[in-house]
Design a protein around this motif. Sequence first.
Motif, mmCIF file in Angstrom:
data_model
loop_
_atom_site.group_PDB
_atom_site.id
_atom_site.type_symbol
_atom_site.label_atom_id
_atom_site.label_comp_id
_atom_site.label_asym_id
_atom_site.label_seq_id
_atom_site.Cartn_x
_atom_site.Cartn_y
_atom_site.Cartn_z
ATOM 1 N N TYR A 161 -39.919 4.167 23.566
ATOM 2 C CA TYR A 161 -39.177 3.065 24.912
ATOM 3 C C TYR A 161 -37.625 2.674 24.767
ATOM 4 N N MET A 162 -38.241 1.651 23.466
ATOM 5 C CA MET A 162 -37.010 1.266 23.448
ATOM 6 C C MET A 162 -36.187 0.200 23.950
ATOM 7 N N PHE A 163 -37.649 -0.767 24.463
ATOM 8 C CA PHE A 163 -38.003 -2.060 24.999
ATOM 9 C C PHE A 163 -37.960 -3.485 24.725
ATOM 10 N N ASN A 164 -38.758 -2.914 23.338
ATOM 11 C CA ASN A 164 -38.379 -4.492 22.633
ATOM 12 C C ASN A 164 -36.889 -4.855 21.692
ATOM 13 N N ARG A 165 -36.891 -6.068 21.469
ATOM 14 C CA ARG A 165 -35.936 -6.584 20.750
ATOM 15 C C ARG A 165 -35.982 -7.745 19.893
ATOM 16 N N VAL A 166 -34.778 -7.502 18.887
ATOM 17 C CA VAL A 166 -35.385 -9.240 17.725
ATOM 18 C C VAL A 166 -35.407 -10.093 18.881
ATOM 19 N N GLY A 167 -36.131 -10.804 19.852
ATOM 20 C CA GLY A 167 -36.634 -11.686 20.439
ATOM 21 C C GLY A 167 -36.727 -12.283 21.546
ATOM 22 N N GLY A 168 -37.034 -10.762 22.524
ATOM 23 C CA GLY A 168 -37.589 -10.803 23.888
ATOM 24 C C GLY A 168 -37.911 -9.854 24.275
ATOM 25 N N LEU A 169 -36.577 -9.088 25.398
ATOM 26 C CA LEU A 169 -37.052 -7.590 25.607
ATOM 27 C C LEU A 169 -35.498 -7.282 26.763
ATOM 28 N N LYS A 170 -35.220 -5.761 25.817
ATOM 29 C CA LYS A 170 -34.352 -5.286 26.979
ATOM 30 C C LYS A 170 -33.835 -5.907 27.925
ATOM 31 N N GLU A 171 -34.153 -6.250 29.301
ATOM 32 C CA GLU A 171 -33.628 -6.840 30.515
ATOM 33 C C GLU A 171 -34.783 -7.542 30.930
ATOM 34 N N ASP A 172 -34.354 -7.722 32.372
ATOM 35 C CA ASP A 172 -35.623 -8.578 32.597
ATOM 36 C C ASP A 172 -36.500 -7.336 34.068
ATOM 37 N N LEU A 173 -37.394 -7.423 34.546
ATOM 38 C CA LEU A 173 -38.013 -6.679 35.294
ATOM 39 C C LEU A 173 -37.325 -6.265 36.149
ATOM 40 N N PRO A 174 -37.294 -4.780 37.271
ATOM 41 C CA PRO A 174 -36.627 -4.453 37.732
ATOM 42 C C PRO A 174 -37.055 -4.923 39.296
ATOM 43 N N ALA A 175 -37.182 -5.547 40.742
ATOM 44 C CA ALA A 175 -37.162 -6.094 41.953
ATOM 45 C C ALA A 175 -38.520 -5.008 42.090
ATOM 46 N N GLY A 176 -39.548 -5.489 42.126
ATOM 47 C CA GLY A 176 -40.735 -4.799 42.635
ATOM 48 C C GLY A 176 -41.167 -4.061 41.902
ATOM 49 N N TRP A 177 -41.002 -4.746 40.510
ATOM 50 C CA TRP A 177 -42.137 -3.154 39.517
ATOM 51 C C TRP A 177 -43.107 -3.822 39.287
ATOM 52 N N LEU A 178 -44.069 -5.200 39.688
ATOM 53 C CA LEU A 178 -44.781 -5.532 39.235
ATOM 54 C C LEU A 178 -45.930 -5.495 40.425
ATOM 55 N N GLY A 179 -44.871 -4.901 42.107
ATOM 56 C CA GLY A 179 -46.355 -4.445 42.737
ATOM 57 C C GLY A 179 -46.597 -3.494 42.646
ATOM 58 N N ARG A 180 -45.512 -1.877 41.600
ATOM 59 C CA ARG A 180 -46.088 -0.846 41.769
ATOM 60 C C ARG A 180 -46.728 -0.932 40.810
ATOM 61 N N VAL A 181 -46.296 -1.767 39.221
ATOM 62 C CA VAL A 181 -47.772 -1.495 38.236
ATOM 63 C C VAL A 181 -48.924 -2.136 38.944
ATOM 64 N N ALA A 182 -49.382 -3.154 39.237
ATOM 65 C CA ALA A 182 -50.609 -3.206 40.271
ATOM 66 C C ALA A 182 -50.882 -1.858 40.659
ATOM 67 N N HIS A 183 -50.814 -1.272 41.764
ATOM 68 C CA HIS A 183 -50.838 -0.475 42.690
ATOM 69 C C HIS A 183 -51.099 0.833 41.679
ATOM 70 N N ALA A 184 -50.172 1.228 40.453
ATOM 71 C CA ALA A 184 -50.356 2.185 39.662
ATOM 72 C C ALA A 184 -51.662 1.818 38.748
ATOM 73 N N VAL A 185 -51.949 0.849 38.269
ATOM 74 C CA VAL A 185 -53.330 -0.230 37.296
ATOM 75 C C VAL A 185 -54.493 -0.016 38.390
ATOM 76 N N ASP A 186 -54.314 -0.339 39.269
ATOM 77 C CA ASP A 186 -55.870 -0.079 40.587
ATOM 78 C C ASP A 186 -55.786 1.179 40.629
ATOM 79 N N GLU A 187 -55.180 1.541 41.117
ATOM 80 C CA GLU A 187 -55.645 4.125 41.371
ATOM 81 C C GLU A 187 -56.191 4.425 39.749
ATOM 82 N N VAL A 188 -55.123 3.652 38.783
ATOM 83 C CA VAL A 188 -56.271 4.749 37.586
ATOM 84 C C VAL A 188 -57.895 3.979 37.217
ATOM 85 N N ARG A 189 -57.836 2.247 36.975
ATOM 86 C CA ARG A 189 -59.264 2.144 37.500
ATOM 87 C C ARG A 189 -60.389 2.199 38.015
ATOM 88 N N SER A 190 -59.506 2.883 39.353
ATOM 89 C CA SER A 190 -60.775 3.390 40.650
ATOM 90 C C SER A 190 -60.983 4.879 40.105
#
Length: 380
Positions: A161-190
């Motif tokens: 992924y190469m997303f970690n950086r010293v001091g934080g992360l490479k960049e901020d989250l894309p718009a609407g990304w948290l919602g898409r992750v929540a949907h994916a997590v709910d689908e897998v959990r089910s």
Amino acid sequence: MTETMVGIGGAAESTDMVLNIGPQHPSTHGVLRLRLVLDGERIVEAEPVVGYMHRGAEKLFEARDYRQIVMLANRHDWLSAFSNELGVVMAVERMLGMEVPERAVWTRTLLAELNRVLNHLMFLGSYPLELGGITPMFYAFREREQLQNVMEEISGGRMHYMFNRVGGLKEDLPAGWLGRVAHAVDEVRSRMDVFDELVLGNEIFRGRTRDVGILSASAVHAYGVSGPAARASGVDFDLRRDEPYLAYGELQRVLKVVTRQEGDCLARFECLLDQTHNALDLAAACLERLGELAPGPVNQRLPKVLKAPEGHTYAWTENPLGINGYYLVSKGEKTPYRLKLRSASYNNIQALTELLPGTLVADMVSILGSLFFVVGDIDK
């Protein structure tokens, strides 16, 4: 339980045979060699022979600066790339005395748990496959694809992924990304009950794994075994609870350290499965917290040339396969003087010298697969 012994003739009754398992093509568990001494079909001695994939990552760290070593670090356990990156940048941040922004802390925790699920799903599918059950692998990859998609969206990489950086992360989250992750997590959990019913409910699988390859708690401590393999033997230790890092200190009400007492192959698989359920719960809790946080930075501004002060430090994390440790020594330069990795798979595989003697050759694959190791993590 009935054991069937196949004889090879009276003249060979007292003759030990040395059998080499591997090294083979770098699929399944990679290029690992087992040197077995057999008495008939029973294993008398077992010696794991490692080093066939050795790439000298620790030495290469000494010739790369603190930004570049992240690329090397995420590849030794290719199923836990984000978690590998995390340990390295945490060690450097500790040397610098650097505080990471809150949004980055919670996002790192979320991605670490998603990476844990991706890692575990691979073994939840491949372990039954090694015992003759092909179907769980298809389900495992279906669930992995949903989570891989959101990980690829945020980082651009599917495995490294190469997303970690010293001091934080490479960049901020894309718009609407948290919602898409929540949907994916709910689908897998089910759909996770597929593994409870399809694998654990299979009498052949249980017959091949119950009371096979029993690892005692004393052997866990002696060999430095960690992760699900250790907790399946009753060793109740998890860094996320016992030495919290990232946001795990605030997730104690959700975090569940799964243990078993039996110490056999079945217990190790059950620990892995239950830990996957809990990792999805932790990811959902992180999503909830990130939704409450106000917008803010996800990294610290760094100088053009980053140098860690002279000294040494040790950081360790609860990686998907067990404890990963990072011992960093700095001489005040832009490259590490020494960065020693303590990888989970390297210690876990040593337990084979304790587990295999006294068992039948037919049970070797059951025991080998139940340690859930990655050969690149051994031969770093």
